[in-house]
Design an enzyme around this catalytic site. Structure first.
Site, PDB file in Angstrom:
ATOM      1  N   SER A  84      -0.908  -0.528 -49.169  1.00  0.00           N
ATOM      2  CA  SER A  84       0.519  -0.278 -48.975  1.00  0.00           C
ATOM      3  C   SER A  84       1.227  -1.546 -48.513  1.00  0.00           C
ATOM      4  CB  SER A  84       0.731   0.831 -47.949  1.00  0.00           C
ATOM      5  OG  SER A  84       0.389   0.380 -46.649  1.00  0.00           O
TER       6      SER A  84
ATOM      7  N   VAL B   8       6.902   3.459 -45.932  1.00  0.00           N
ATOM      8  CA  VAL B   8       8.194   3.333 -45.254  1.00  0.00           C
ATOM      9  C   VAL B   8       9.349   3.295 -46.252  1.00  0.00           C
ATOM     10  CG1 VAL B   8       9.608   1.822 -43.807  1.00  0.00           C
ATOM     11  CG2 VAL B   8       7.207   2.218 -43.219  1.00  0.00           C
TER      12      VAL B   8
ATOM     13  N   THR C 219       9.611  14.319 -41.384  1.00  0.00           N
ATOM     14  CA  THR C 219       8.403  13.732 -40.806  1.00  0.00           C
ATOM     15  C   THR C 219       7.191  14.462 -41.361  1.00  0.00           C
ATOM     16  OG1 THR C 219       7.174  13.224 -38.775  1.00  0.00           O
ATOM     17  CG2 THR C 219       8.469  15.253 -38.776  1.00  0.00           C
TER      18      THR C 219
ATOM     19  N   ARG D 192      -5.647  -1.304 -46.493  1.00  0.00           N
ATOM     20  CA  ARG D 192      -4.960  -0.443 -47.441  1.00  0.00           C
ATOM     21  C   ARG D 192      -3.989  -1.285 -48.277  1.00  0.00           C
ATOM     22  NH1 ARG D 192      -2.109   3.744 -43.792  1.00  0.00           N
ATOM     23  NH2 ARG D 192      -1.183   4.342 -45.780  1.00  0.00           N
TER      24      ARG D 192
ATOM     25  N   SER E  47       4.348  14.024 -39.467  1.00  0.00           N
ATOM     26  CA  SER E  47       3.539  13.995 -38.256  1.00  0.00           C
ATOM     27  C   SER E  47       3.703  15.301 -37.483  1.00  0.00           C
ATOM     28  CB  SER E  47       3.963  12.816 -37.367  1.00  0.00           C
ATOM     29  OG  SER E  47       3.522  12.988 -36.037  1.00  0.00           O
ATOM     30  N   LEU E  48       2.600  15.980 -37.223  1.00  0.00           N
ATOM     31  CA  LEU E  48       2.657  17.209 -36.441  1.00  0.00           C
ATOM     32  C   LEU E  48       3.152  16.923 -35.025  1.00  0.00           C
ATOM     33  CD1 LEU E  48       2.051  20.260 -36.487  1.00  0.00           C
ATOM     34  CD2 LEU E  48      -0.252  19.717 -35.674  1.00  0.00           C
ATOM     35  N   ARG E  49       2.752  15.792 -34.448  1.00  0.00           N
ATOM     36  CA  ARG E  49       3.224  15.430 -33.109  1.00  0.00           C
ATOM     37  C   ARG E  49       4.732  15.256 -33.087  1.00  0.00           C
ATOM     38  NH1 ARG E  49       5.035  10.783 -31.217  1.00  0.00           N
ATOM     39  NH2 ARG E  49       4.283   9.686 -33.054  1.00  0.00           N
ATOM     40  N   ARG E  50       5.265  14.462 -34.024  1.00  0.00           N
ATOM     41  CA  ARG E  50       6.706  14.247 -34.044  1.00  0.00           C
ATOM     42  C   ARG E  50       7.454  15.554 -34.280  1.00  0.00           C
ATOM     43  NH1 ARG E  50       5.877   8.848 -37.644  1.00  0.00           N
ATOM     44  NH2 ARG E  50       5.652   7.344 -35.931  1.00  0.00           N
TER      45      ARG E  50
ATOM     46  N   LYS F 277      -3.264   3.944 -34.653  1.00  0.00           N
ATOM     47  CA  LYS F 277      -2.887   5.360 -34.594  1.00  0.00           C
ATOM     48  C   LYS F 277      -3.446   6.155 -35.780  1.00  0.00           C
ATOM     49  CE  LYS F 277       1.621   5.106 -36.957  1.00  0.00           C
ATOM     50  NZ  LYS F 277       1.244   5.966 -38.098  1.00  0.00           N
ATOM     51  N   ASP F 278      -3.837   5.479 -36.836  1.00  0.00           N
ATOM     52  CA  ASP F 278      -4.402   6.158 -38.008  1.00  0.00           C
ATOM     53  C   ASP F 278      -5.905   6.368 -37.904  1.00  0.00           C
ATOM     54  OD1 ASP F 278      -1.912   6.263 -39.217  1.00  0.00           O
ATOM     55  OD2 ASP F 278      -2.209   4.387 -40.328  1.00  0.00           O
TER      56      ASP F 278
ATOM     57  N   CYS G 140      -5.260  15.644 -37.208  1.00  0.00           N
ATOM     58  CA  CYS G 140      -3.936  15.949 -37.750  1.00  0.00           C
ATOM     59  C   CYS G 140      -3.551  17.408 -37.509  1.00  0.00           C
ATOM     60  CB  CYS G 140      -3.893  15.630 -39.242  1.00  0.00           C
ATOM     61  SG  CYS G 140      -4.059  13.881 -39.591  1.00  0.00           S
TER      62      CYS G 140
ATOM     63  N   THR H 125       9.504   4.546 -49.228  1.00  0.00           N
ATOM     64  CA  THR H 125       9.671   5.870 -49.831  1.00  0.00           C
ATOM     65  C   THR H 125      10.424   6.797 -48.898  1.00  0.00           C
ATOM     66  OG1 THR H 125       7.624   5.638 -51.100  1.00  0.00           O
ATOM     67  CG2 THR H 125       8.425   7.876 -50.729  1.00  0.00           C
ATOM     68  N   ARG H 126      10.087   6.780 -47.621  1.00  0.00           N
ATOM     69  CA  ARG H 126      10.757   7.661 -46.658  1.00  0.00           C
ATOM     70  C   ARG H 126      12.218   7.262 -46.471  1.00  0.00           C
ATOM     71  NH1 ARG H 126       6.103   9.215 -42.180  1.00  0.00           N
ATOM     72  NH2 ARG H 126       4.334   8.806 -43.537  1.00  0.00           N
TER      73      ARG H 126
ATOM     74  N   ARG I 110       6.099  12.556 -46.513  1.00  0.00           N
ATOM     75  CA  ARG I 110       5.036  11.566 -46.529  1.00  0.00           C
ATOM     76  C   ARG I 110       5.439  10.413 -47.428  1.00  0.00           C
ATOM     77  NH1 ARG I 110      -0.547  12.610 -47.998  1.00  0.00           N
ATOM     78  NH2 ARG I 110      -0.702  10.512 -47.142  1.00  0.00           N
ATOM     79  N   GLY I 111       4.560   9.401 -47.477  1.00  0.00           N
ATOM     80  CA  GLY I 111       4.849   8.228 -48.288  1.00  0.00           C
ATOM     81  C   GLY I 111       4.991   6.999 -47.410  1.00  0.00           C
TER      82      GLY I 111
END
Length: 322
Positions: free
Chosen positions: A14, A163, A138, A12, A140-143, A94-95, A252, A165-166, A160-161
């Protein structure tokens, strides 16, 4: 210098992905025969890095579950692999979806970085210390679910975005705190920003978090250079975690955490799934002593077993409604 043809690495575009892929580029080049201390040009000649923009990178204003899931971070890269435009791809494990396209395989996993979730905030030292009703950023649904399990009063802000950007959104006050993977922060040289960490036993990270993985075509899976960059301990641990992911039909739309720890021949594991609001949590602990015959398969079997038990108990409650 090896006469091995160049290995074209897809990744990617990024900043984090390029940093991670750059680390692996040097490892791959060395495995191909490029000496330690070689110039950037020599490394690039042996293992050229080819950035590929994915759909997940282009669409930043919606949750992944709304636009197609984790596969949007891998689709274009995997197409390039299957078409022969690249020879391997470097991903954050993890992705990676639980299932891969036919003809592709996760062929090598190097040593794992810190798998924990990092808590970053200007108003609190820990998640538990946030003011009542604070905004937690976040995507992330898990987080989200793990945070709400501990602090149901929190307001979840979809964030989203990349690191940078966040972090910028946190600085602008769009959230009071954010959760990020410590491994990504470390690889970007930003590890010092962390205020504290989520306890990885109380809130297990995503399956494979902290680990990179090299994806190849099936026929290339046993290339010697792949074996040279792989870590046995990490490979066994993530095999267990991805076994749980597969058993839980992880996507997700499911809040899944899994953590496997290898100590000699003994592997211990925690698997959990939560309802999206964090109100219900389904957990299993397990362990196994690996025989040494096929440790990866035995570790995966443990993950599959624990994941299936969590899935049976949680049922449809752990799925986010469509």
């Amino acid at each position: 210098m090896s006469r091995q043809p160049p290995i074209r690495i897809g990744a990617r575009g990024s900043k984090l992905s390029l940093a991670q892929s750059g680390l692996m580029q040097a490892r791959i080049a060395h495995a191909l025969g490029v000496p330690t201390g070689a110039s950037k040009e020599e490394i690039e000649a042996a293992a050229p890095l080819i950035p590929i923009v994915t759909s997940g990178d282009r669409i930043q204003d919606r949750r992944l579950m709304e636009i197609g899931g984790k596969g949007l971070f891998t689709k274009e890269i995997e197409e390039a692999l299957l078409d022969g435009r690249i020879d391997c791809a470097v991903h954050s494990l993890k992705d990676m979806p639980a299932q891969l396209p036919p003809g592709l395989i996760l062929a090598a996993t190097p040593e794992r970085e810190d798998p924990r979730d990092a808590f970053i905030s200007h108003v609190a030292q820990r998640l538990e210390d946030l003011p009542k009703g604070a905004r937690l950023g976040t995507a992330s649904l898990r987080r989200q679910a793990q945070a709400l399990h501990v602090r149901p009063d929190l307001e979840i802000v979809m964030l989203r975005g990349n690191v940078d950007t966040r972090l910028a959104k946190l600085e602008r006050g769009e959230a009071d705190a954010i959760l990020l993977a410590q491994s990504g922060l470390n690889r970007l040289g930003l590890g010092h920003l962390t205020r504290s960490w989520l306890d990885p036993d109380a809130a297990p990270p995503a399956p494979g978090q902290g680990a990179l993985v090299i994806e190849t075509r099936l026929e290339d899976a046993h290339a010697p250079w792949l074996q040279a960059v792989s870590c046995r301990e990490t490979t066994i641990a993530v095999a267990a975690e991805r076994g749980a992911l597969y058993a839980l039909e992880g996507s997700c739309r499911t809040a899944i955490g899994a953590r496997a720890v290898l100590d000699g021949a003994r592997i211990t594991m925690i698997v959990e799934a939560l309802t999206p609001d964090g109100a219900q949590r389904f957990r299993r602990h397990g362990e196994a002593t690996l025989s040494g015959d096929n440790d990866i398969a035995e570790a995966r079997k443990l993950g599959l077993k624990l994941g299936a038990e969590v899935r049976a108990e949680g049922g449809d409650a752990i799925l986010l409604p469509e």
